[in-house]
Write an enzyme that holds these catalytic residues in place. Structure first.
Site, short mmCIF file in Angstrom:
data_model
loop_
_atom_site.label_atom_id
_atom_site.label_comp_id
_atom_site.label_asym_id
_atom_site.label_seq_id
_atom_site.Cartn_x
_atom_site.Cartn_y
_atom_site.Cartn_z
N ARG A 196 0.82 -1.22 0.00
CA ARG A 196 0.00 0.00 0.00
C ARG A 196 0.85 1.27 0.00
NH1 ARG A 196 -1.79 2.64 4.30
NH2 ARG A 196 -1.86 0.81 5.64
N TYR B 136 -13.29 14.35 -19.13
CA TYR B 136 -13.88 13.04 -18.86
C TYR B 136 -15.03 13.17 -17.85
CZ TYR B 136 -13.91 8.17 -17.26
OH TYR B 136 -14.27 6.90 -16.92
N LYS C 231 -5.97 2.73 -20.29
CA LYS C 231 -6.13 2.95 -21.73
C LYS C 231 -4.85 2.56 -22.46
CE LYS C 231 -9.93 4.49 -19.97
NZ LYS C 231 -10.17 5.89 -19.66
#
Ligand code: PLP
Length: 385
Positions: free
Chosen positions: A50, A104, A201
């Site tokens: 983490r 977006y 992407k």
């Protein structure tokens, strides 16, 4: 900032190349471990996944920084995680953010629904004219956020005048460069302070991972890393490894996406079923000149306004065989979507029309299939109109 003296294909594979030890693995192994043995009595940094210091996370961050030309980069659990934490690293309660209105949908929701709760005011600005930024600036403005190229009309913003505007005022310029990838455009070379990508992407490129990245100067990325630890936004080692693997072919994939993009756009421009093609590589695109000057490739994203409107879009989407009706973009598979139902569903039809997204607009993310097959697929689908 240095990109080293190697080309983008080499950097995507090696980052900053260095000699490797005998019998060491050529590919980074997957460190699928949440925690690591800590020396007893040591005050050294604790290794914990983490915290963003798992070896997969470190290896990927270093490679990407070299590719983007940044001092440092850090991967996060998603593109939205990257966007949120990049802004939280720069903004404090009472600060004002000037953001492009051409962004977006998820980012718009983050700004509209969440930032107010944190005491951060956001003004959305139509980014096509420098005057509009000046009109909306405040004494408390601390950052400007833009996306370029934009979704789904592929508008290309000229960053340099905007970077100058920011520099004169001592405010940060944050750029979401997801649609370009660092192969086609590197915002830091044009005066941006911070770059964000949805690694989901092009960077990963295979439609099988969710991820994000922020790249910029050492102190800002260290702050993003701190936020990632406490807001719990670290990426899983396996996802990180997949992005590193995807990145190795980024330059060749983008080469093919660029070639397929221009071929498809030129074909679509001639087709009677298409009223308008939105692609910065075409002379008719409003930003063609800017794109030609600042991009290294026009990309694989093409917007089509169908002459037959929403009904035609419905027919075409049902008929396509190779192109798959799915949101998201930037993978090896050709995907098509209707922004009015996906990225721009939160806007009214009028707001969409203002942004050039008429009903009957379909967004095509060209994959890396053979372009003749993709065109034949669309030719077939259009023939039923
Ligand atoms: C997809 C996308 C995002 C969000 O990324 P996720 O990985 O889905 O969280 C942000 N910006 C742009 C431009 C995108 O296309």
């Amino acid at each position: 900032m240095t990109r080293g003296d190697t080309g983008p294909s080499t950097r995507a594979i090696h980052g900053v190349a260095h000699p490797k030890a005998d019998r060491s693995p050529v590919a980074t192994p997957i460190y699928q471990s949440s925690t690591f043995v800590h020396p007893i009595g040591s005050s050294e940094e604790v290794l914990y996944t983490r915290y963003g210091n798992n070896p997969n996370q470190t290896a990927l961050g270093e490679k990407f920084a070299a590719l983007e030309g940044a001092e440092r980069a850090i991967f996060l659990a998603s593109g939205m995680g990257a966007t949120a934490l990049a802004h939280l690293a720069m903004l404090r309660p009472g600060d004002h953010l000037l953001a492009s209105a051409w962004i977006y949908g998820g980012t718009r929701r983050l700004f509209n629904e969440e930032f107010g709760k944190l005491g951060i005011d956001v003004t959305l600005v139509e980014p096509d004219n420098q005057r509009k930024w000046r009109q909306h600036e405040r004494k408390t403005t601390r950052a400007v956020f833009v996306e370029t190229p934009t979704n789904p009309t592929m508008r290309v913003l000229d960053l340099e005048p905007l970077a100058l505007f920011c520099r004169e005022r001592g405010i940060a310029l944050i750029v979401d460069s997801t649609f370009a990838s660092p192969v086609n455009f590197r915002p830091l070379e044009h005066g941006a302070d911070l770059v964000i990508h949805s690694a989901t992407k092009y960077l990963n490129g295979h439609d099988d991972v969710i991820g994000g990245v922020v790249a910029g100067s050492e102190p800002v990325i260290e702050e993003v890393r701190h936020l990632m630890q406490v807001w719990g936004q670290s990426p899983d080692p396996h996802a990180t490894w997949l992005v590193e693997r995807g990145l190795k072919t980024l330059a060749v994939r983008i080469g093919r996406h660029n070639a397929n993009g221009i071929a498809f756009a030129e074909w679509a421009e001639q087709h009677p079923a298409v009223a308008e093609v939105h692609y910065p590589g075409l002379h008719c695109h409003p930003d063609h000149e800017v794109a030609r000057r600042i991009l290294d490739g026009y990309g694989g994203m093409v917007g089509l306004t169908l002459a037959g409107g929403a009904a035609a879009a419905d027919v075409v989407l049902r008929k396509l065989r190779i192109a798959t009706h799915a949101p998201s973009l930037g993978g090896v598979e050709t995907l098509v979507s209707e922004p009015r139902f996906t990225s721009h569903a939160a806007l009214s039809a009028e707001e969409r029309a203002e942004q050039g997204i008429a009903d009957g607009f379909i967004r095509v993310s060209l994959g890396i299939e053979d372009i003749d097959d993709i065109i034949a697929d669309f030719e077939d689908a259009f023939s039923t109109l």
